[in-house]
Design a protein around this motif. Structure first.
Motif, PDB file in Angstrom:
ATOM      1  N   TYR B 179       0.853  -1.195   0.000  1.00 32.24           N
ATOM      2  CA  TYR B 179       0.000   0.000   0.000  1.00 32.24           C
ATOM      3  C   TYR B 179       0.883   1.237   0.000  1.00 32.24           C
ATOM      4  N   LEU B 180       0.548   2.188  -0.830  1.00 27.71           N
ATOM      5  CA  LEU B 180       1.246   3.483  -0.842  1.00 27.71           C
ATOM      6  C   LEU B 180       0.206   4.585  -0.836  1.00 27.71           C
ATOM      7  N   ARG B 181       0.559   5.705  -0.207  1.00 28.08           N
ATOM      8  CA  ARG B 181      -0.328   6.866  -0.282  1.00 28.08           C
ATOM      9  C   ARG B 181       0.514   8.083  -0.623  1.00 28.08           C
ATOM     10  N   PHE B 182      -0.141   9.082  -1.191  1.00 26.45           N
ATOM     11  CA  PHE B 182       0.537  10.351  -1.392  1.00 26.45           C
ATOM     12  C   PHE B 182      -0.005  11.352  -0.380  1.00 26.45           C
ATOM     13  N   ILE B 183       0.916  11.979   0.362  1.00 29.74           N
ATOM     14  CA  ILE B 183       0.577  13.114   1.212  1.00 29.74           C
ATOM     15  C   ILE B 183       1.637  14.192   0.976  1.00 29.74           C
ATOM     16  N   ILE B 190      -3.598  13.317   5.788  1.00 27.78           N
ATOM     17  CA  ILE B 190      -4.633  12.469   5.202  1.00 27.78           C
ATOM     18  C   ILE B 190      -4.296  12.214   3.740  1.00 27.78           C
ATOM     19  N   ALA B 191      -4.494  10.984   3.300  1.00 31.08           N
ATOM     20  CA  ALA B 191      -4.125  10.607   1.935  1.00 31.08           C
ATOM     21  C   ALA B 191      -4.820  11.489   0.904  1.00 31.08           C
ATOM     22  N   VAL B 192      -4.043  11.945  -0.079  1.00 27.31           N
ATOM     23  CA  VAL B 192      -4.600  12.632  -1.252  1.00 27.31           C
ATOM     24  C   VAL B 192      -4.990  11.567  -2.274  1.00 27.31           C
ATOM     25  N   VAL B 193      -4.190  10.517  -2.335  1.00 29.29           N
ATOM     26  CA  VAL B 193      -4.490   9.304  -3.095  1.00 29.29           C
ATOM     27  C   VAL B 193      -3.857   8.132  -2.335  1.00 29.29           C
ATOM     28  N   GLY B 194      -4.550   7.007  -2.298  1.00 30.54           N
ATOM     29  CA  GLY B 194      -3.961   5.790  -1.735  1.00 30.54           C
ATOM     30  C   GLY B 194      -4.153   4.664  -2.731  1.00 30.54           C
ATOM     31  N   CYS B 195      -3.208   3.717  -2.764  1.00 26.84           N
ATOM     32  CA  CYS B 195      -3.373   2.601  -3.686  1.00 26.84           C
ATOM     33  C   CYS B 195      -2.803   1.325  -3.091  1.00 26.84           C
TER      34      CYS B 195
END
Ligand SMILES: Cc1cc2nc3c(=O)[nH]c(=O)nc-3n(C[C@@H](O)[C@@H](O)[C@H](O)COP(=O)(O)OP(=O)(O)OC[C@H]3O[C@@H](n4cnc5c(N)ncnc54)[C@H](O)[C@@H]3O)c2cc1C
Ligand code: FES
Ligand code: FES
Lengths: 159, 287
Positions: B179-183, B190-195
């Motif tokens: 799992y990766l998220r962009f913050i 809080i995640a701007v996008v998570g995948c």
């Protein structure tokens, strides 16, 4: 509102208090038990000034209800020194000038103690991540990190 | 506010079913107490599930499925070696939630039931094929994680329904997840996008895959086309391009100061590629 009778252990002493179920553990510590070491910076879990351990686990006491403390073991900053003898972390914070206004300090001390209990030799990065939930508006963090690393080194030597 | 400490999930469900006002379950309280403090939600009935036996247990069943209690906190998951070895992607999603202090309390099921589209543990759980058991007035049912969120702050749970546990399937051979998220910063955001990507390999070829996005739509999105792009491939450039395109196309994001629609779509593709590479390496390492 019905008050609930809560019995809990704080820094080794059994204490009890009456709590409205909406009151946080932080409110109960400060207002009912007179333990004002834990501070309220935000009340919403963001700043860590209210950090305590509950059954050995580091938490924000503003995000725990007083009634949840029933039967638990709580440690706060008041339990760190032994009488007049400061905990190594407390001494190193003074030595390194790791505090200014001091609002964040009790929470950071409790959090750092919890880290060193599970990892006596943390890398700088580990200390920074561990303390990411403890905000300080005064010191710029560097002195805090150095004080923690120095205290850890001293504690490892068993001084 | 009435504070309840039922001893069973059936009792917890019965209290919730009989309640006439605002009801919340209390697991780690990291959402419930914040909402109380901000006067967003003040429950009339607060039902603490932590007095129910077994809620702190992490158990691997005989069939290798993992059963995780409803009150297991993030820090307890991260400390569990066997679980981390089987499902590193699920655990790293939960591990991104909040600070050390928040990790001491926050639970997977609370993260799921709070209904935030950006909840960091949910894409990984859905990618893993996790299920929850739901106890309600009409009995118990087993529900896929992706069928619980219904939109920001909403779930598909009916009145009186409570989740009693979460189950991760047996990992099996050649599996890997990530799992990766962009913050915009490195911690506490809080995640701007998570995948999340979960896949299985035979040799170098991907035989199964699931790709799930967070924070780019009102609920998490299970992206079938992204999974199709991976299955049958060796994660070559062609597969990665198709994966990124499918992930970007599946986004229906909001536009706000933390990320424009265009940016979120683009980042979804980037994160999908990166997460797929990590999952692929883990799967081959675990062969
Ligand atoms: C400072 C801070 C930072 C945070 N950062 C992040 C982050 O980076 N990423 C992220 O995803 N989240 C973040 N969060 C939110 C995260 O902590 C929560 O979503 C957490 O996972 C919720 O779990 P909990 O056990 O605390 O739930 P609670 O607060 O106890 O409950 C949350 C909701 O779930 C419901 N619920 C709980 N248990 C059950 C059950 N068994 N059955 C049915 N319903 C149930 C409750 O009724 C409530 O509506 C942060 C929170 C704070 C305070
Ligand atoms: S007062 Fe508890 S985290 Fe700020
Ligand atoms: S010393 Fe003032 S907030 Fe840290």
């Amino acid at each position: 509102m019905t008050q609930i009778h809560v019995t809990t252990t704080v820094n080794g002493d059994e204490v009890d208090f009456l709590a409205d179920p909406r009151e946080t553990l932080l409110d109960c510590l400060r207002d009912k038990l007179g333990m004002t070491g834990a501070k309220e910076g935000c009340g919403t879990g963001d700043c860590g000034a209210c950090s305590v351990t509950v059954d050995g686990r580091l938490v924000c006491s503003c995000l725990v209800l007083g009634v949840e403390a029933q039967g638990k073991t709580i440690e706060t900053v008041e339990g760190m020194a032994e009488g007049e003898k400061l905990h190594p972390l407390q001494r190193k914070f003074i030595e390194h000038a790791a505090l200014q206004c001091g609002i964040c300090t009790p929470g950071i001390l409790v959090a750092a103690k919890a880290l060193l209990a599970q990892n006596p030799d943390p890398a700088e990065e580990e200390v920074r991540y561990w303390l990411a939930g403890n905000l300080c508006r005064c010191t710029g963090y560097d002195k805090i990190i150095r004080a923690v690393l120095d205290a850890a080194a001293e504690m490892r030597e068993g001084v | 506010m009435r504070y309840h400490t039922p001893a069973t999930f059936e009792n917890a469900s019965a209290i919730a079913a009989a309640a006439s006002g605002v009801t919340r379950f209390l697991a780690g309280g990291t959402d419930v107490l914040v909402q109380m403090r901000a006067d967003i939600v003040t429950p009339d009935d607060l039902i603490d599930i932590k007095h129910i036996s077994g809620v702190k247990d992490i158990v691997q069943e005989d069939d290798k499925c993992w059963s995780i209690g409803a009150a297991v906190a993030g820090a307890e998951l991260t400390a569990h070696k066997g679980l981390c070895a089987d499902w590193p992607g699920v655990i790293e999603g939960m591990g991104l939630v909040g600070s050390t202090q928040v990790q001491g309390r926050a639970t997977l099921i609370g993260n799921l039931c709070n209904g935030s589209p950006a909840a960091d543990s949910v894409p990984g759980l859905a990618a893993a094929g996790a299920e929850v058991s739901v106890v309600g007035p009409k009995g118990t049912r087993q529900v896929k994680v992706e069928d619980i969120p219904a939109g920001p702050g909403k779930t598909t749970l009916a009145k009186g329904e409570v989740i009693s546990g979460i189950y991760l399937p047996p990992r099996g051979k050649g599996g890997g997840d990530a799992y990766l998220r962009f913050i915009p910063r490195t911690e506490m955001d809080i995640a701007v996008v998570g995948c999340a990507v979960n896949l299985r390999v035979e040799g170098d070829t991907i035989t199964e895959a699931r790709v799930v996005l967070g924070a780019v739509a009102p609920t998490i999105v299970v992206v079938e086309d992204a999974a199709k792009a991976l299955i049958g491939s060796t994660l070559d450039d062609k597969a990665l391009v198709a994966l990124a395109a499918a992930a970007s196309a599946a986004c229906r994001p909001i536009n706000d100061k933390r990320g424009t629609i265009e940016f979120r779509k683009d980042v979804a593709g980037v994160l999908a590629r990166r997460a797929a590479k990590i999952a692929y390496d883990r799967a081959r390492g675990a062969k």
